[in-house]
Design a protein around this motif. Structure first.
Motif, PDB file in Angstrom:
ATOM      1  N   LEU A 288      -9.879  -9.645   7.585  1.00  8.46           N
ATOM      2  CA  LEU A 288     -10.137  -8.267   8.001  1.00  8.46           C
ATOM      3  C   LEU A 288     -10.011  -8.128   9.520  1.00  8.46           C
ATOM      4  O   LEU A 288      -9.454  -7.141  10.011  1.00  8.46           O
ATOM      5  N   ALA A 289     -10.488  -9.123  10.275  1.00 13.03           N
ATOM      6  CA  ALA A 289     -10.363  -9.074  11.734  1.00 13.03           C
ATOM      7  C   ALA A 289      -8.892  -9.045  12.146  1.00 13.03           C
ATOM      8  O   ALA A 289      -8.496  -8.277  13.043  1.00 13.03           O
ATOM      9  N   ALA A 290      -8.077  -9.853  11.502  1.00 12.14           N
ATOM     10  CA  ALA A 290      -6.648  -9.883  11.825  1.00 12.14           C
ATOM     11  C   ALA A 290      -5.986  -8.564  11.460  1.00 12.14           C
ATOM     12  O   ALA A 290      -5.118  -8.062  12.191  1.00 12.14           O
ATOM     13  N   LEU A 291      -6.392  -7.985  10.338  1.00 11.40           N
ATOM     14  CA  LEU A 291      -5.823  -6.705   9.910  1.00 11.40           C
ATOM     15  C   LEU A 291      -6.193  -5.595  10.897  1.00 11.40           C
ATOM     16  O   LEU A 291      -5.351  -4.777  11.275  1.00 11.40           O
ATOM     17  N   ILE A 292      -7.455  -5.579  11.322  1.00 13.32           N
ATOM     18  CA  ILE A 292      -7.908  -4.579  12.299  1.00 13.32           C
ATOM     19  C   ILE A 292      -7.132  -4.726  13.606  1.00 13.32           C
ATOM     20  O   ILE A 292      -6.646  -3.742  14.175  1.00 13.32           O
ATOM     21  N   GLU A 293      -6.997  -5.952  14.076  1.00 14.08           N
ATOM     22  CA  GLU A 293      -6.273  -6.202  15.327  1.00 14.08           C
ATOM     23  C   GLU A 293      -4.816  -5.748  15.223  1.00 14.08           C
ATOM     24  O   GLU A 293      -4.287  -5.097  16.131  1.00 14.08           O
TER      25      GLU A 293
END
Length: 195
Positions: free
Chosen positions: A121-126
């Motif tokens: 999720l962090a990678a997707l948000i970034e």
């Protein structure tokens, strides 16, 4: 939809740790693992409102459609094995929604609780922030889906409302929880000219 099991529903075994899972764009070769992970959640969870797991060709078509729109489709890998996937899709088809995306995150049953969802999720948000999107919406199947709700809360999502009893799965009515997170400047500035 975002699928993670309710709290306590993770299978036994040692889950991968977030520090050992790497994230990369999903390729065609990842479709069998993606299909297996998603199929498990369709059969055993209420995060997805599908009742029958899609076949491999259908999952390949769905991935290609997302990628074809220029949207991110990611997998988390540990020890050479795909242990989760996440993607962002247009939130709605109408043009005014073009700066808003909907996320989906699914983790392999033996990797739940090891931070894989958090890393994905962090990678997707970034990625979505870098692409200029301004809002991310999570549509979470089942208000009892505490794992997915907590995952999104930790990533900065807030509750945007619950639709009661809109799904029927496993012989019971299931809610749909909507959560939202601002990306970048959100609604504080105008989008780029020509957008």
């Amino acid at each position: 939809m975002t699928g993670m099991p309710a709290a306590g529903a993770a299978s036994a075994g040692t889950a991968p740790t977030a520090t050992t899972a790497s994230v990369r764009p999903a390729g065609e070769d990842d479709v069998p693992a993606i299909q297996a992970i998603y199929g498990h959640h369709v059969i055993h969870g209420s995060g997805s409102f599908e009742l029958v797991p899609p076949e491999r060709d259908e999952m390949a078509r769905r991935r290609a459609e997302i990628v074809g729109k220029g949207m991110p489709y990611l997998v988390a890998e540990q020890d050479g094995r795909v242990v989760g996937f996440a993607y962002a899709a247009p939130y709605r088809p109408r043009a005014a929604y073009r700066y808003t995306v909907e996320d989906s995150v699914y983790v392999a049953p033996d990797a739940i609780g090891g931070g894989v969802g958090t890393v994905l999720l962090a990678a997707l948000i970034e990625t979505c922030t870098a692409m200029g999107f301004r809002q991310m919406v999570a549509v979470i199947g089942d208000s009892e889906n505490r794992g997915s709700i907590r995952l999104h809360e930790k990533a900065g999502f807030t509750d945007a409302g619950t639709l009661k009893a809109v799904g029927y799965k496993f012989d019971r009515w299931v809610d749909s929880v909507t959560m939202q997170r601002t990306l970048g400047a959100g609604g504080k500035t105008q989008p780029p000219a020509g957008g």
